[in-house]
Design a protein around this motif. Structure first.
Motif, PDB file in Angstrom:
ATOM      1  N   VAL A  24       9.377   1.314  -2.125  1.00  0.00           N
ATOM      2  CA  VAL A  24       9.825   1.959  -3.365  1.00  0.00           C
ATOM      3  C   VAL A  24       8.871   1.661  -4.511  1.00  0.00           C
ATOM      4  CG1 VAL A  24      11.634   1.958  -5.146  1.00  0.00           C
ATOM      5  CG2 VAL A  24      12.264   2.062  -2.727  1.00  0.00           C
ATOM      6  N   PHE A  25       8.443   0.408  -4.643  1.00  0.00           N
ATOM      7  CA  PHE A  25       7.640   0.031  -5.798  1.00  0.00           C
ATOM      8  C   PHE A  25       6.141   0.190  -5.581  1.00  0.00           C
ATOM      9  CE2 PHE A  25      11.678  -1.826  -6.911  1.00  0.00           C
ATOM     10  CZ  PHE A  25      11.771  -1.485  -8.243  1.00  0.00           C
ATOM     11  N   GLY A  26       5.671   0.160  -4.334  1.00  0.00           N
ATOM     12  CA  GLY A  26       4.244   0.366  -4.069  1.00  0.00           C
ATOM     13  C   GLY A  26       3.359  -0.522  -4.916  1.00  0.00           C
ATOM     14  N   GLY A  27       2.138  -0.079  -5.181  1.00  0.00           N
ATOM     15  CA  GLY A  27       1.215  -0.814  -6.048  1.00  0.00           C
ATOM     16  C   GLY A  27       1.062  -2.263  -5.649  1.00  0.00           C
ATOM     17  N   ASP A  28       1.329  -3.160  -6.582  1.00  0.00           N
ATOM     18  CA  ASP A  28       1.199  -4.596  -6.340  1.00  0.00           C
ATOM     19  C   ASP A  28       2.467  -5.122  -5.666  1.00  0.00           C
ATOM     20  OD1 ASP A  28       0.283  -7.193  -6.303  1.00  0.00           O
ATOM     21  OD2 ASP A  28       0.639  -7.566  -8.433  1.00  0.00           O
ATOM     22  N   SER A  29       2.822  -4.499  -4.550  1.00  0.00           N
ATOM     23  CA  SER A  29       4.020  -4.878  -3.807  1.00  0.00           C
ATOM     24  C   SER A  29       3.645  -4.991  -2.339  1.00  0.00           C
ATOM     25  CB  SER A  29       5.110  -3.816  -3.971  1.00  0.00           C
ATOM     26  OG  SER A  29       5.424  -3.622  -5.336  1.00  0.00           O
ATOM     27  N   GLU A  30       4.092  -6.075  -1.697  1.00  0.00           N
ATOM     28  CA  GLU A  30       3.799  -6.255  -0.274  1.00  0.00           C
ATOM     29  C   GLU A  30       4.672  -7.351   0.314  1.00  0.00           C
ATOM     30  OE1 GLU A  30      -0.009  -8.089   0.756  1.00  0.00           O
ATOM     31  OE2 GLU A  30      -0.181  -8.810  -1.315  1.00  0.00           O
ATOM     32  N   VAL A  31       4.857  -7.284   1.635  1.00  0.00           N
ATOM     33  CA  VAL A  31       5.505  -8.372   2.357  1.00  0.00           C
ATOM     34  C   VAL A  31       4.445  -9.445   2.536  1.00  0.00           C
ATOM     35  CG1 VAL A  31       6.544  -9.078   4.546  1.00  0.00           C
ATOM     36  CG2 VAL A  31       7.202  -6.898   3.495  1.00  0.00           C
ATOM     37  N   LEU A  32       4.788 -10.672   2.178  1.00  0.00           N
ATOM     38  CA  LEU A  32       3.822 -11.768   2.203  1.00  0.00           C
ATOM     39  C   LEU A  32       3.935 -12.647   3.449  1.00  0.00           C
ATOM     40  CD1 LEU A  32       4.290 -12.804  -1.526  1.00  0.00           C
ATOM     41  CD2 LEU A  32       2.402 -11.452  -0.562  1.00  0.00           C
ATOM     42  N   ARG A  33       5.170 -12.916   3.862  1.00  0.00           N
ATOM     43  CA  ARG A  33       5.372 -13.864   4.965  1.00  0.00           C
ATOM     44  C   ARG A  33       6.768 -13.697   5.530  1.00  0.00           C
ATOM     45  NH1 ARG A  33       4.648 -17.839   1.972  1.00  0.00           N
ATOM     46  NH2 ARG A  33       2.415 -17.879   2.200  1.00  0.00           N
ATOM     47  N   LEU A  90      13.547   6.170  -9.797  1.00  0.00           N
ATOM     48  CA  LEU A  90      14.154   4.975  -9.213  1.00  0.00           C
ATOM     49  C   LEU A  90      15.667   5.138  -9.083  1.00  0.00           C
ATOM     50  CD1 LEU A  90      12.087   2.141 -10.937  1.00  0.00           C
ATOM     51  CD2 LEU A  90      12.005   2.836  -8.524  1.00  0.00           C
ATOM     52  N   TRP A  91      16.287   5.756 -10.078  1.00  0.00           N
ATOM     53  CA  TRP A  91      17.740   5.987 -10.031  1.00  0.00           C
ATOM     54  C   TRP A  91      18.090   6.835  -8.810  1.00  0.00           C
ATOM     55  CZ3 TRP A  91      21.389   3.869 -13.195  1.00  0.00           C
ATOM     56  CH2 TRP A  91      22.695   4.356 -13.071  1.00  0.00           C
ATOM     57  N   ALA A  92      17.351   7.909  -8.613  1.00  0.00           N
ATOM     58  CA  ALA A  92      17.607   8.792  -7.472  1.00  0.00           C
ATOM     59  C   ALA A  92      17.405   8.046  -6.154  1.00  0.00           C
ATOM     60  CB  ALA A  92      16.698  10.020  -7.544  1.00  0.00           C
ATOM     61  N   GLU A  93      16.354   7.258  -6.072  1.00  0.00           N
ATOM     62  CA  GLU A  93      16.065   6.510  -4.841  1.00  0.00           C
ATOM     63  C   GLU A  93      17.168   5.499  -4.533  1.00  0.00           C
ATOM     64  OE1 GLU A  93      14.517   5.252  -1.432  1.00  0.00           O
ATOM     65  OE2 GLU A  93      13.491   6.803  -2.584  1.00  0.00           O
ATOM     66  N   PHE A  94      17.508   4.681  -5.498  1.00  0.00           N
ATOM     67  CA  PHE A  94      18.463   3.600  -5.257  1.00  0.00           C
ATOM     68  C   PHE A  94      19.905   4.088  -5.101  1.00  0.00           C
ATOM     69  CE2 PHE A  94      15.465   0.375  -7.353  1.00  0.00           C
ATOM     70  CZ  PHE A  94      15.012  -0.068  -6.125  1.00  0.00           C
ATOM     71  N   THR A  95      20.278   5.158  -5.790  1.00  0.00           N
ATOM     72  CA  THR A  95      21.661   5.623  -5.683  1.00  0.00           C
ATOM     73  C   THR A  95      21.873   6.591  -4.521  1.00  0.00           C
ATOM     74  OG1 THR A  95      21.321   7.402  -7.293  1.00  0.00           O
ATOM     75  CG2 THR A  95      22.159   5.278  -8.143  1.00  0.00           C
ATOM     76  N   LYS A 109      21.591   0.340  -1.567  1.00  0.00           N
ATOM     77  CA  LYS A 109      22.298   0.419  -0.287  1.00  0.00           C
ATOM     78  C   LYS A 109      22.602  -0.944   0.319  1.00  0.00           C
ATOM     79  CE  LYS A 109      17.978   1.469   2.123  1.00  0.00           C
ATOM     80  NZ  LYS A 109      17.329   2.528   2.944  1.00  0.00           N
ATOM     81  N   TYR A 110      21.992  -2.000  -0.190  1.00  0.00           N
ATOM     82  CA  TYR A 110      22.272  -3.356   0.287  1.00  0.00           C
ATOM     83  C   TYR A 110      23.279  -4.079  -0.594  1.00  0.00           C
ATOM     84  CZ  TYR A 110      18.103  -2.149   2.828  1.00  0.00           C
ATOM     85  OH  TYR A 110      17.199  -1.486   3.614  1.00  0.00           O
ATOM     86  N   GLY A 111      23.701  -3.422  -1.682  1.00  0.00           N
ATOM     87  CA  GLY A 111      24.661  -4.028  -2.597  1.00  0.00           C
ATOM     88  C   GLY A 111      24.030  -4.812  -3.735  1.00  0.00           C
ATOM     89  N   LEU A 112      22.688  -4.848  -3.795  1.00  0.00           N
ATOM     90  CA  LEU A 112      21.988  -5.558  -4.866  1.00  0.00           C
ATOM     91  C   LEU A 112      22.039  -4.719  -6.141  1.00  0.00           C
ATOM     92  CD1 LEU A 112      20.251  -7.990  -5.708  1.00  0.00           C
ATOM     93  CD2 LEU A 112      18.244  -6.704  -4.922  1.00  0.00           C
ATOM     94  N   SER A 113      22.371  -5.358  -7.253  1.00  0.00           N
ATOM     95  CA  SER A 113      22.466  -4.670  -8.537  1.00  0.00           C
ATOM     96  C   SER A 113      21.120  -4.628  -9.244  1.00  0.00           C
ATOM     97  CB  SER A 113      23.473  -5.377  -9.451  1.00  0.00           C
ATOM     98  OG  SER A 113      24.781  -5.225  -8.939  1.00  0.00           O
TER      99      SER A 113
END
Length: 154
Positions: A24-33, A90-95, A109-113
Motif C-alpha cells: 500500500v505505501f510503496g516507496g521507502d517501505s519493505e519487509v526487513l526480517r 488510502l481511504w478506499a484501499e483500507f476500507t 481488514k486486520y482490525g488495525l485503526s
C-alpha cells in the motif's frame, strides 16, 4: 537504527499484513526480517513469529501472538497525507475490506485503526479566529473521511 518501534500483535496474519502494508505505501517501505517459532514453543515450530517491516521510513514489528489481544481504537496509526487525493486513495484501499469510522478514522481488514489526516487539518482546527476553528471542528465531527476543503471553508 530506530530507537522506538511500534509492535503490532496479530492473531496469525502478521506476515500477510506486513506484506499488504508494504504494498500500500510503496516507496521507502519493505519487509526487513522474518523470524520463526522454534521447538521451544509447542505446536507452532516453523510458523512465522515476527515480521519487521518499514512503512514510509518508519519501522514496525508484527507478531503472530494469537487471538488473546485484538486491536482496539485505543491505538491507531496516523498518516500525514500530502493531499486530499492521497487521503481518498488510502481511504478506499483500507476500507475496501475494513470499516469506516468517524473524523478520519478507519479500521483495515486486520482490525488495525488508522487516521488519515490531510495537510492543513491542524491549521483549520486551530484557526486564530475561534468561531472559524469551532466551525471546522463541528464540520470534522460530522465527517467520516476528512475533506480538507470542507474544513477550510467551514
Amino acid at each position: 537504527m530506530q530507537k522506538i518501534k511500534t509492535f503490532l500483535w496479530f492473531d496469525t496474519q502478521a506476515e500477510e499484513a506486513a506484506n499488504y502494508y508494504v504494498s500500500v505505501f510503496g516507496g521507502d517501505s519493505e519487509v526487513l526480517r522474518t523470524t520463526y517459532y522454534n521447538e521451544a514453543v509447542p505446536g507452532r515450530a516453523g510458523s512465522v513469529m515476527t515480521v519487521e517491516f518499514r512503512l514510509a521510513g518508519q519501522e514496525y514489528v508484527a507478531l503472530n501472538g494469537g487471538p488473546q489481544f485484538p486491536f482496539t481504537e485505543a491505538i491507531s496509526l496516523s498518516v500525514d497525507c500530502a493531499s486530499q487525493e492521497e487521503v481518498d486513495a488510502l481511504w478506499a484501499e483500507f476500507t475496501a475490506d475494513g470499516e469506516e469510522g468517524q473524523c478520519g478514522w478507519l479500521k483495515d481488514k486486520y482490525g488495525l485503526s488508522w487516521q488519515l489526516v490531510p495537510h492543513g487539518f491542524e491549521e483549520a482546527l486551530s484557526d486564530p479566529d475561534p468561531a472559524k476553528a469551532e466551525r471546522a471542528m463541528k464540520a470534522m465531527m460530522g465527517m467520516r473521511k476528512l475533506d480538507i476543503e470542507a474544513l477550510r471553508s467551514a
